[in-house]
Design an enzyme around this catalytic site. Sequence first.
Site, PDB file in Angstrom:
ATOM      1  N   GLY A  11     102.386  32.137  75.762  1.00  0.00           N
ATOM      2  CA  GLY A  11     103.757  31.252  76.301  1.00  0.00           C
ATOM      3  C   GLY A  11     103.528  29.971  76.147  1.00  0.00           C
ATOM      4  O   GLY A  11     104.551  29.360  77.056  1.00  0.00           O
ATOM      5  N   SER A  12     103.144  28.996  75.207  1.00  0.00           N
ATOM      6  CA  SER A  12     103.434  27.628  75.087  1.00  0.00           C
ATOM      7  C   SER A  12     104.266  27.865  74.420  1.00  0.00           C
ATOM      8  O   SER A  12     105.034  26.217  74.496  1.00  0.00           O
ATOM      9  CB  SER A  12     101.960  27.860  74.477  1.00  0.00           C
ATOM     10  OG  SER A  12     102.009  27.913  72.571  1.00  0.00           O
ATOM     11  N   LYS A  65     105.520  48.940  68.986  1.00  0.00           N
ATOM     12  CA  LYS A  65     106.836  48.258  68.305  1.00  0.00           C
ATOM     13  C   LYS A  65     107.812  49.167  69.796  1.00  0.00           C
ATOM     14  O   LYS A  65     107.195  49.390  71.144  1.00  0.00           O
ATOM     15  CB  LYS A  65     107.374  50.167  67.643  1.00  0.00           C
ATOM     16  CG  LYS A  65     106.836  51.063  68.269  1.00  0.00           C
ATOM     17  CD  LYS A  65     107.904  52.412  66.853  1.00  0.00           C
ATOM     18  CE  LYS A  65     107.431  53.994  67.890  1.00  0.00           C
ATOM     19  NZ  LYS A  65     107.863  54.322  66.250  1.00  0.00           N
ATOM     20  N   MET A  92     105.288  40.626  70.607  1.00  0.00           N
ATOM     21  CA  MET A  92     104.079  41.247  69.989  1.00  0.00           C
ATOM     22  C   MET A  92     104.225  42.597  69.535  1.00  0.00           C
ATOM     23  O   MET A  92     104.068  42.959  69.053  1.00  0.00           O
ATOM     24  CB  MET A  92     103.222  40.883  69.887  1.00  0.00           C
ATOM     25  CG  MET A  92     102.299  39.703  69.955  1.00  0.00           C
ATOM     26  SD  MET A  92     102.968  38.714  68.242  1.00  0.00           S
ATOM     27  CE  MET A  92     101.433  39.163  67.548  1.00  0.00           C
ATOM     28  N   ARG A  93     105.638  42.906  69.338  1.00  0.00           N
ATOM     29  CA  ARG A  93     106.225  43.994  69.347  1.00  0.00           C
ATOM     30  C   ARG A  93     106.869  43.466  68.637  1.00  0.00           C
ATOM     31  O   ARG A  93     108.109  43.201  67.761  1.00  0.00           O
ATOM     32  CB  ARG A  93     106.898  44.583  69.975  1.00  0.00           C
ATOM     33  CG  ARG A  93     105.760  45.719  71.484  1.00  0.00           C
ATOM     34  CD  ARG A  93     106.616  45.566  72.354  1.00  0.00           C
ATOM     35  NE  ARG A  93     105.605  45.955  73.585  1.00  0.00           N
ATOM     36  CZ  ARG A  93     105.292  47.155  73.615  1.00  0.00           C
ATOM     37  NH1 ARG A  93     105.183  48.173  72.729  1.00  0.00           N
ATOM     38  NH2 ARG A  93     103.422  47.403  74.103  1.00  0.00           N
ATOM     39  N   HIS A 111     107.254  32.425  63.611  1.00  0.00           N
ATOM     40  CA  HIS A 111     106.198  32.932  62.863  1.00  0.00           C
ATOM     41  C   HIS A 111     105.548  31.671  62.487  1.00  0.00           C
ATOM     42  O   HIS A 111     105.600  30.953  62.189  1.00  0.00           O
ATOM     43  CB  HIS A 111     106.662  33.347  60.979  1.00  0.00           C
ATOM     44  CG  HIS A 111     105.433  34.897  60.796  1.00  0.00           C
ATOM     45  ND1 HIS A 111     105.354  35.368  61.066  1.00  0.00           N
ATOM     46  CD2 HIS A 111     105.069  34.050  60.127  1.00  0.00           C
ATOM     47  CE1 HIS A 111     104.211  35.892  60.423  1.00  0.00           C
ATOM     48  NE2 HIS A 111     104.028  35.303  59.893  1.00  0.00           N
TER      49      HIS A 111
HETATM   50  C1  GAR Z   1     103.112  32.008  68.213  1.00  0.00           C
HETATM   51  O1  GAR Z   1     101.704  30.854  67.274  1.00  0.00           O
HETATM   52  C2  GAR Z   1     103.815  32.030  67.040  1.00  0.00           C
HETATM   53  O2  GAR Z   1     103.853  31.948  66.350  1.00  0.00           O
HETATM   54  C3  GAR Z   1     102.807  33.868  67.759  1.00  0.00           C
HETATM   55  O3  GAR Z   1     102.620  34.285  68.240  1.00  0.00           O
HETATM   56  C4  GAR Z   1     102.407  32.547  69.211  1.00  0.00           C
HETATM   57  C5  GAR Z   1     101.971  32.816  70.790  1.00  0.00           C
HETATM   58  O4  GAR Z   1     101.923  31.530  71.403  1.00  0.00           O
HETATM   59  N1  GAR Z   1     103.955  34.314  66.673  1.00  0.00           N
HETATM   60  C6  GAR Z   1     103.542  36.020  65.960  1.00  0.00           C
HETATM   61  O5  GAR Z   1     102.509  35.533  65.402  1.00  0.00           O
HETATM   62  C7  GAR Z   1     105.349  37.074  65.042  1.00  0.00           C
HETATM   63  N2  GAR Z   1     104.146  37.540  64.917  1.00  0.00           N
HETATM   64  P1  GAR Z   1     102.252  31.523  72.463  1.00  0.00           P
HETATM   65  O6  GAR Z   1     102.410  33.192  73.381  1.00  0.00           O
HETATM   66  O7  GAR Z   1     101.423  30.561  73.343  1.00  0.00           O
HETATM   67  O8  GAR Z   1     103.678  30.363  72.752  1.00  0.00           O
END
Ligand code: GAR
Length: 192
Positions: A11-12, A65, A92-93, A111
């Site tokens: 969740g950053s 999904k 991540m779905r 992304h």
């Molecule tokens: C982020 O780096 C985002 O780009 C990636 O997940 C991370 C979430 O970090 N998303 C993907 O890879 C989507 N395909 P967070 O939970 O600390 O915000």
Amino acid sequence: MRVVILGSGRGSNAEAILAAEKAGQLGRARVVALFTDRADAPMLALGPRFGVPATFIDPAPFKTKLEGEGEARFIAAVSAAQPDLVVLAGFMRVLKPGFLNAFAGRIINLHPSLLPSFPGLDGIGQAFRRGVKIAGCTVHGVTAEVDGGPIIDQAAVRVEPSDTLESLAAKVHAAEHALLPATIARLSLSSA
Ligand code: GAR
């Protein structure tokens, strides 16, 4: 502009958005709800910290999904928050037509690569292993093609010879934390 954030983990990026709002740097956007598909997601702790409802929604029955009953639960909860914009921040779905159609044209995703390079899982690791000299992150509109929707904005980071996967990841995450709130702010001002 009412913003709903969906995430699965740390969740950053949700935190960066909420911090930008608190600092008056999110334009006309305000975050009205956070939702996660993981009951143990650290991002749930952001709710009480920032005074925004943060809720786990059971995504069953699928693992990677969002479809079927889980999708219906997400559609109901997100609809109830009446979003103008749905932000996928580490969700991540893979979204399916039910959810995509319910919020058509209102979903954006973050992304961790310069799309169209390195879509899919582990964008930072893919870029690092390929040996690119410029890595980065992308905010794009979400369509049925995974990581394939229209690019809204990107930020680049240089990969130095001394970089490790960990140091590159830190740089890309820092770029994300600036890019995503700035993009939301801009969208909110252009939709006003
Ligand atoms: C982020 O780096 C985002 O780009 C990636 O997940 C991370 C979430 O970090 N998303 C993907 O890879 C989507 N395909 P967070 O939970 O600390 O915000």
